[in-house]
Design an enzyme around this catalytic site. Structure first.
Site, mmCIF file in Angstrom:
data_model
loop_
_atom_site.group_PDB
_atom_site.id
_atom_site.type_symbol
_atom_site.label_atom_id
_atom_site.label_comp_id
_atom_site.label_asym_id
_atom_site.label_seq_id
_atom_site.Cartn_x
_atom_site.Cartn_y
_atom_site.Cartn_z
ATOM 1 N N ALA A 256 0.799 -1.236 0.000
ATOM 2 C CA ALA A 256 0.000 0.000 0.000
ATOM 3 C C ALA A 256 0.830 1.283 0.000
ATOM 4 C CB ALA A 256 -1.021 0.033 1.144
ATOM 5 N N ALA A 257 2.124 1.174 -0.191
ATOM 6 C CA ALA A 257 2.932 2.411 -0.276
ATOM 7 C C ALA A 257 2.509 3.227 -1.500
ATOM 8 C CB ALA A 257 4.416 2.079 -0.344
ATOM 9 N N GLY A 258 2.327 2.543 -2.622
ATOM 10 C CA GLY A 258 1.885 3.247 -3.833
ATOM 11 C C GLY A 258 0.505 3.845 -3.637
ATOM 12 N N ASP A 259 -0.371 3.114 -2.966
ATOM 13 C CA ASP A 259 -1.730 3.621 -2.718
ATOM 14 C C ASP A 259 -1.677 4.861 -1.826
ATOM 15 O OD1 ASP A 259 -2.699 1.442 -4.118
ATOM 16 O OD2 ASP A 259 -2.883 0.214 -2.310
HETATM 17 O O1 RIB Z 1 -1.700 -2.061 -3.226
HETATM 18 C C1 RIB Z 1 -1.897 -2.968 -2.172
HETATM 19 C C2 RIB Z 1 -3.182 -3.699 -2.355
HETATM 20 O O2 RIB Z 1 -3.103 -4.488 -3.509
HETATM 21 C C3 RIB Z 1 -3.523 -4.648 -1.251
HETATM 22 O O3 RIB Z 1 -4.224 -4.050 -0.191
HETATM 23 C C4 RIB Z 1 -4.303 -5.741 -1.968
HETATM 24 O O4 RIB Z 1 -5.645 -5.804 -1.622
HETATM 25 C C5 RIB Z 1 -4.102 -5.480 -3.448
HETATM 26 O O5 RIB Z 1 -5.220 -4.937 -4.005
#
Ligand code: RIB
Length: 305
Positions: free
Chosen positions: A250-253
Site C-alpha cells: 500500500a505504499a503506492g496507494d
Molecule cells: O496495493 C496494495 C493492495 O493491492 C492490497 O491491499 C491488496 O488488496 C491489493 O489490491
C-alpha cells in the site's frame, strides 16, 4: 470545507502471511504470522486521502459475506462516504499476500465482488462523481468501468488520476486523453509503454512515451528511489525520504491518495508529490495495507531520520 476526492475501485480483504522469503514455484514455506487486514487498491487510496485531509467518497462493491461488512466498516470508520459502495451476492474481493524479511511482497488477487462494478452500476452514482474535485481510478475493477469513469470524469471537468495497477499490458489507447495524472510504478510504466524501466534515465524515456500516447502528466513511482515527474516540457526527480522499511504493501496507494488529497486542497504539483512521498515513506515503516497509512499530523510531524 475540505476538498472532495472520489475513488472508484476495489475493496479487498488482505490475507497476509509473513515468511522469511517469498516461496518458489512448488515450494511450501513455514510462515511466521497471519492476519486479515482491510485492503484493496481503491479502498487503500480512499483511506489515504481521508486520513491526509480530504473529504472522500468511495464507489465500489463488496460481497454479501462477513468480509464485505468489515471492508465497508473500515471505510466508515474513516468518515468515508459509502453511499456508492454496493453489496452484491457472493464473495468479497480478496488478496493473498506474502511479505518477506526484506519487506518485499507478492500478491495474488481474486476480484470477487469488485467484478460487479459495471459501467451501468457506476452510472447510478453519477451525482457522486459530479460532487468530486479529484477522481481516482485503478485497475482492480472491470476495464469497461475504468474507461467509463475516466471519460465521465473528464467530461465533468474533474481532475482525473489513473493509478494503472496492477498492469501487465498496454491500456486502451482512447483512455489516455482523459487522464490528467498517470501514476504507474516502474513495472507498470514498462507494461504500458512497452519500454524497459530500470533506472532514472529509462523512466524518463518511458514517461515521455506515455505523454506522447496522450497522458497529460506522468509520475512514475520508483520505490526507495523516489519518483519521476514529467509533463512533456520537463522532467523532475523527487528523491524519497529515507526510512527503515517493514512492509511496502500500500505504499503506492498511500502516495496516490496523499497526492490527490494535497492537489484537491490546492497545493501545487511539486508540494503534492513531496507530501505523497512522505506519506508513502511513513506507510512502509508499518505493517499491513490500511493500518499502515499515516494521518495528516503524522506527515506534518515527519522529520527525515
Ligand atoms: O496495493 C496494495 C493492495 O493491492 C492490497 O491491499 C491488496 O488488496 C491489493 O489490491
Amino acid at each position: 470545507m475540505s476538498a472532495k476526492v472520489v475513488v472508484i475501485g476495489s475493496l479487498n480483504m488482505d490475507l497476509v502471511t509473513r515468511a522469511p522469503r517469498l516461496p518458489r514455484g512448488g515450494e511450501t514455506l513455514i510462515g511466521q504470522s497471519f492476519a486479515t487486514v482491510s485492503g484493496g487498491k481503491g479502498a487503500n487510496q480512499a483511506v489515504a486521502a481521508a486520513r491526509l485531509g480530504a473529504q472522500v467518497s468511495m464507489v465500489g462493491c463488496v460481497g454479501s459475506d462477513a468480509y464485505g461488512e468489515e471492508l465497508r466498516g473500515a471505510l466508515l470508520a474513516e468518515q468515508i462516504d459509502c453511499q456508492a459502495v454496493s453489496t452484491v451476492d457472493g464473495s468479497s474481493g480478496v488478496a493473498l499476500i506474502v511479505v518477506d524479511d526484506n519487506s518485499q511482497n507478492a500478491i495474488v488477487i481474486v476480484a470477487g465482488a469488485n467484478g460487479a462494478l459495471t459501467p451501468a452500476l457506476l452510472g447510478c452514482f453519477d451525482s457522486v462523481l459530479q460532487a468530486a474535485d479529484v477522481i481516482i481510478c485503478q485497475l482492480e475493477v472491470p476495464d469497461a468501468t475504468v474507461g467509463h469513469a475516466l471519460k465521465r470524469g473528464r467530461e465533468l471537468g474533474k481532475t482525473v488520476i489513473l493509478n494503472p495497477a496492477p498492469a501487465s499490458r498496454p491500456l486502451p489507447a482512447d483512455w489516455y486523453s482523459s487522464i490528467h495524472y498517470l501514476i504507474p510504478n516502474e513495472s507498470e510504466a514498462a507494461a504500458l509503454s512497452g519500454l524497459p524501466v530500470d533506472s532514472r534515465e529509462t523512466a524518463e524515456i518511458a514517461a515521455a512515451r506515455l505523454i506522447e500516447m496522450g497522458a497529460g502528466k506522468v509520475i512514475i513511482t520508483l520505490g526507495a528511489q523516489g519518483s519521476l515527474f514529467a509533463d512533456g516540457a520537463r522532467f523532475e526527480h523527487f528523491p524519497a525520504p529515507t526510512v527503515k522499511a517493514v512492509d511496502t504493501t500500500a505504499a503506492g496507494d498511500t502516495f496516490v491518495g496523499g497526492f490527490a488529497a494535497a492537489l484537491a486542497d490546492g497545493k501545487s504539483e511539486v508540494e503534492a508529490i513531496r507530501f505523497g512521498q512522505v506519506a508513502a515513506a511513513l506507510s512502509v515503516t508499518r505493517a499491513g495495507a490500511q493500518p499502515s497509512i499515516p494521518t495528516l499530523s503524522d506527515v506534518q510531524a515527519f522529520k527525515t531520520p
